[in-house]
Design an enzyme around this catalytic site. Structure first.
Site, PDB file in Angstrom:
ATOM      1  N   SER A 107       1.110  -1.057  -0.075  1.00 39.81           N
ATOM      2  CA  SER A 107       0.027  -0.079   0.117  1.00 39.81           C
ATOM      3  C   SER A 107       0.854   1.254   0.102  1.00 39.81           C
ATOM      4  O   SER A 107       2.010   1.272   0.783  1.00 39.81           O
ATOM      5  CB  SER A 107      -0.698  -0.115   1.059  1.00 39.81           C
ATOM      6  OG  SER A 107      -1.758   1.124   1.115  1.00 39.81           O
ATOM      7  N   GLY A 108       0.800   2.337  -0.943  1.00 37.64           N
ATOM      8  CA  GLY A 108       1.372   3.635  -0.912  1.00 37.64           C
ATOM      9  C   GLY A 108       2.661   3.327  -2.036  1.00 37.64           C
ATOM     10  O   GLY A 108       3.434   4.370  -1.958  1.00 37.64           O
ATOM     11  N   THR A 112      -1.365   2.581  -8.347  1.00 39.19           N
ATOM     12  CA  THR A 112      -2.591   3.252  -9.029  1.00 39.19           C
ATOM     13  C   THR A 112      -1.752   4.479  -9.732  1.00 39.19           C
ATOM     14  O   THR A 112      -2.390   4.627 -10.945  1.00 39.19           O
ATOM     15  CB  THR A 112      -3.491   3.741  -7.728  1.00 39.19           C
ATOM     16  OG1 THR A 112      -3.892   2.758  -7.038  1.00 39.19           O
ATOM     17  CG2 THR A 112      -4.768   4.502  -8.696  1.00 39.19           C
ATOM     18  N   ASN A 157      -1.450   5.139   3.085  1.00 34.73           N
ATOM     19  CA  ASN A 157      -1.739   6.048   1.953  1.00 34.73           C
ATOM     20  C   ASN A 157      -2.946   6.985   1.884  1.00 34.73           C
ATOM     21  O   ASN A 157      -3.874   6.535   2.139  1.00 34.73           O
ATOM     22  CB  ASN A 157      -1.772   4.787   0.890  1.00 34.73           C
ATOM     23  CG  ASN A 157      -1.808   5.482  -0.701  1.00 34.73           C
ATOM     24  OD1 ASN A 157      -1.838   7.003  -0.994  1.00 34.73           O
ATOM     25  ND2 ASN A 157      -1.892   4.547  -1.548  1.00 34.73           N
ATOM     26  N   SER A 160      -5.660   5.547  -0.572  1.00 33.22           N
ATOM     27  CA  SER A 160      -5.699   4.156  -1.021  1.00 33.22           C
ATOM     28  C   SER A 160      -6.746   3.497  -1.606  1.00 33.22           C
ATOM     29  O   SER A 160      -7.785   3.923  -1.353  1.00 33.22           O
ATOM     30  CB  SER A 160      -5.250   3.474   0.566  1.00 33.22           C
ATOM     31  OG  SER A 160      -5.027   2.033   0.383  1.00 33.22           O
ATOM     32  N   SER A 161      -6.587   2.582  -2.517  1.00 29.85           N
ATOM     33  CA  SER A 161      -7.308   1.750  -3.317  1.00 29.85           C
ATOM     34  C   SER A 161      -7.727   0.851  -2.321  1.00 29.85           C
ATOM     35  O   SER A 161      -7.468  -0.191  -1.766  1.00 29.85           O
ATOM     36  CB  SER A 161      -6.779   1.206  -4.402  1.00 29.85           C
ATOM     37  OG  SER A 161      -6.018   2.023  -5.326  1.00 29.85           O
ATOM     38  N   GLY A 390      -2.506  -3.573  -2.076  1.00 32.76           N
ATOM     39  CA  GLY A 390      -1.380  -4.111  -1.872  1.00 32.76           C
ATOM     40  C   GLY A 390      -1.420  -4.898  -0.620  1.00 32.76           C
ATOM     41  O   GLY A 390      -2.182  -4.428   0.294  1.00 32.76           O
ATOM     42  N   GLU A 392      -1.008  -5.785   3.045  1.00 34.59           N
ATOM     43  CA  GLU A 392      -1.013  -4.867   4.349  1.00 34.59           C
ATOM     44  C   GLU A 392      -0.764  -5.508   5.580  1.00 34.59           C
ATOM     45  O   GLU A 392      -1.613  -6.531   5.918  1.00 34.59           O
ATOM     46  CB  GLU A 392      -2.517  -4.571   4.234  1.00 34.59           C
ATOM     47  CG  GLU A 392      -2.970  -3.115   3.919  1.00 34.59           C
ATOM     48  CD  GLU A 392      -4.384  -2.680   3.721  1.00 34.59           C
ATOM     49  OE1 GLU A 392      -4.791  -1.874   2.955  1.00 34.59           O
ATOM     50  OE2 GLU A 392      -5.546  -3.446   4.340  1.00 34.59           O
TER      51      GLU A 392
END
Ligand code: ATP
Ligand code: MG
Length: 710
Positions: A107-108, A112, A157, A160-161, A390, A392
């Site tokens: 994540s981050g 994306t 993030n 974050s998605s 991602g 996590e």
């Protein structure tokens, strides 16, 4: 290539296969560090692109940059996302094979962003189709809308998605123009609608609407500007984020909605739903003398009724009662305060997540090729872009992290399988003996999660079939009984004395490919069941809001197989629960990806502070490990560090040999043979394949490269 090779002490090598000490993690990280310091965020491992998030605008995605990478050979220019984009596109056109770009990382890490840049590259550089040119805009504009509804600020993030996304772009065969698209979305983290951890936010769209919505709109929706007024927005205590401009973002979303074919009426209906979720959060209950819940917030209820387009009395009743069907008879049982709050939150989650699914469907209609019936539709090739949440790890990990991490585990398995396979295939195609490589296969962990009967998901489903009896803790016990001693599974009971201290009784630990994660079982059953009381469903099925009417279909009510209440659950009918549905959708995704030519982008996050210029070695080492980059490099280097087509090799080095300079008239392969003999390559240093030369050690290539300089 020359600048990177001659200055390699300063900026490192642009392909990790050229590292002398390729098994050394320290050397790998040092190379990344050197390049990061010089703002060179991209490095290859053969065809795989490694990217480090710079957390600053490097001005490397302009139209000029796009042009620079179009039509040139992958290795002749510095590594770049656009080099991958162009290579993939050319393969799509020349080989006429579907392609898939898989973007991974925690994540981050920049997945994306990379997806958006790729899409932009195709939208700007590919020819416009003869008909239906609007599809390019729609492809681009679907992004801000999906991000508004599916992304949120987390501790990791700011954008974050919270859903997985696989997007197909369809290209016309002859013109090479994008003519359509299709999106598959995966498991939205809907628990966020009603709860956010400290320092996190709800989905962006709520704040955007409150900040950017016109006075008139907010009045119609009965909303106040201040996010603090809404219980669903205050739990994380961070409505304002410095990196986010909700007001501007709202303008972008509003414009994007019209590009993707939303009529004004549809926008109104959609906003009514967003607003209704906020009103739902503010519904309060008080207990009457029998401890039964009563709605006390009449104003909210009034708005809700209007915005959701449902019957007021029915909604009130559904929020405070539960309908049970026993022996063919309907009974209304009053809810206590806790149950009513549960029902309210379940409704908010269902309304929001179903709207999200509807949104994806709506976008897909807008992206569908304009000439669905024409022959050109059938002759398209597809380029897939995978941008999934991602891996996590938080302080507290629950069902959501379990699903997300399982998904990453699955994709890692595919990555290993496909990179290994493509190496092997290349060696075979070139007629060079393949030397098998030992590698860690994470199938054992995937099996642990997904195996029939014995896997964690199966056991969870089993427990969901015992309503009233099963609890999160009995689920844990069943895990302990069934899985027992597995090298990747641990609980308090199964752990040895030393490890036991680090585990609570209500937890299980999985040793993922990417590292250990401890999951708390609290909420697992509930989230997997995803139960919405029958009368809430009935209420929503009667909605006159056209979007809600499509989201809640009456057929759900008559479907005998769907367990609505504890009693009808007792017959042990099998219904796919959330985790199983997710598993099935992932298996399907893997099949989609497997059917395409893969390309990989492996994203790395340089620090947890989201700051430019900071290279946190511990954090990076961990990612290098779990992304399997060393393993990837080992596979790539198994035999040879470097390989290049004869034409390209000859073109670059022909000046080093009088016989090949200025022109070699014969076959390139023969020219290369003459050239390397002249350069004094020893037989063990290289091999000649069918179309390429393979060089075993980087130093051989460096020596040749250096002699170009003198
Ligand atoms: P998640 O799994 O949480 O969705 P992600 O991998 O998709 O994470 P992104 O949202 O792409 O992460 O990136 C996080 C932030 O990092 C971006 O909002 C942006 O500020 C910055 N960033 C990422 N990639 C780049 C880049 N190539 N150039 C500049 N900034 C970047
Ligand atoms: Mg993302």
């Amino acid at each position: 290539m020359e600048s990177a090779l001659t200055a390699r002490d300063r900026v490192g090598v642009q392909d990790f296969v050229l590292l002398e000490n390729f098994t050394s993690e320290a050397a790998f990280i040092e190379n990344l560090r050197r390049r990061f310091r010089e703002n060179l965020i991209y490095t290859y491992i053969g065809p795989v692109l490694v990217s480090v998030n710079p957390y600053r605008d490097l001005q490397i995605y302009s139209r000029q940059h796009m042009e620079r990478y179009r039509g040139v050979s992958f290795y002749e220019v510095p590594p770049h996302l656009f080099a991958v984009a162009d290579t993939v596109y050319r393969a799509l056109r020349t080989e006429r094979r579907d392609q898939a770009v898989m973007i991974s990382g925690e994540s981050g890490a920049g997945k994306t962003e990379a997806t958006k840049r790729l899409l932009q590259f195709y939208a700007e550089t590919c020819p416009a189709p003869e008909r239906g040119g609007a599809v390019r805009d729609r492809l681009l504009q679907s992004n801000p809308v999906l991000e508004a509804f599916g992304n949120a600020k987390t501790l990791r993030n700011d954008n974050s998605s919270r859903f997985g996304k696989y997007m197909d772009v369809q290209f016309d065969f002859k013109e090479g123009a994008p003519v359509g698209g299709h999106i598959l979305s995966y498991l939205l983290e809907k628990s966020r609608v009603v709860h956010q951890n400290h320092g996190e936010r709800n989905f962006h769209v709520f704040y955007q609407l409150l900040e950017g919505g016109e006075e008139e709109t907010l009045r119609r929706l009965g909303l106040e500007r201040n996010p603090q007024s809404y219980l669903y927005l205050v739990k994380g205590q961070c409505a304002k984020v410095s990196s986010i401009n909700d007001k501007n973002d709202w303008k972008v979303v509003r414009k994007a909605l019209s590009v993707i074919d939303f009529t004004e009426d549809e926008v109104e209906d959609l906003l009514s739903i967003v607003a209704s979720v906020l009103h739902l959060g503010n519904i309060h209950f008080a207990a009457d003398e029998d401890s039964n819940a009563q709605v006390t917030t009449e104003n909210q209820l009034k708005y809700l009724t209007r915005l959701l387009g449902v019957e007021g009395t029915t909604l009130r009743e559904a929020l405070t009662h539960r309908k049970i069907i026993a022996k063919g008879e309907e009974l209304l049982s009053p809810l206590n305060l806790e149950q009513a709050a549960y029902a309210r939150d379940a409704l908010a989650k269902a309304v929001y997540s179903r709207t999200f699914t509807w949104l994806v469907r709506k976008i897909n209609r807008s992206l569908a090729s304009q000439d669905a019936e024409s022959p050109s539709w059938r002759s398209t090739t597809v380029l897939g872009l995978l941008d999934i949440y991602g891996f996590e790890v938080f302080q507290h990990n629950s069902f959501e992290q379990f699903c997300i991490n399982y998904c990453n585990e699955k994709l890692q398995q595919l990555f290993i399988e496909l990179t290994l396979k493509s190496e092997q295939e290349e060696y075979e195609a070139e007629g060079i003996a393949w030397e098998p490589v030992q590698y860690f296969n994470n199938k054992i962990i995937c099996d642990l999660v997904e195996e029939k009967f014995k896997g964690i998901i199966s056991i969870l489903d089993e427990e969901c079939l015992r309503p009233g009896e099963a609890t999160d803790l009995t689920f844990l016990e069943k895990l302990e009984d069934t899985i027992k001693h597995h090298p990747h599974f641990l609980t308090h009971k199964l752990a040895d004395q030393k490890t036991r201290k680090s585990l609570d009784r209500g937890e299980f630990r999985l040793l993922h490919y990417a590292g250990e994660v401890t999951y708390s079982v609290t909420g697992f059953l509930d989230k997997n069941n995803d139960l919405l009381f029958r009368n809430l469903k009935e209420t929503m099925c009667g909605s006159v809001n056209p979007i809600m009417a499509q989201c809640f279909d009456k057929s759900e009510l008559s479907d005998k197989k769907r367990p609505e209440t504890h009693i009808s659950l007792g017959n042990r009918t099998r219904v796919d629960r959330v985790a199983t549905q997710f598993k099935m959708s992932l298996l399907q995704l893997v099949e989609i990806l497997r059917s395409k030519e893969p390309a990989y982008i492996r994203c790395i996050k340089p620090n947890d502070a989201k700051q430019p210029g900071r290279f946190d070695e511990v954090l990076i080492r961990h990612q290098v490990k779990y992304l399997g980059l060393m393993e990837n490099l080992r596979v790539r280097r198994a035999g040879f560090a470097y390989r290049r087509k004869y034409e390209a090799f000859l073109q670059r080095y022909k000046s080093l040999c009088p016989e090949t300079w200025p022109v070699w008239a014969g076959r390139p392969q023969d020219g290369v043979a003459v050239l390397v003999r002249h350069l004094g390559y020893k037989p063990e240093e290289y091999k000649m394949g069918r179309t390429k030369i393979f060089i075993r050690f980087p130093k051989t290539l460096f020596a040749t490269e250096d002699s170009l300089e003198v």
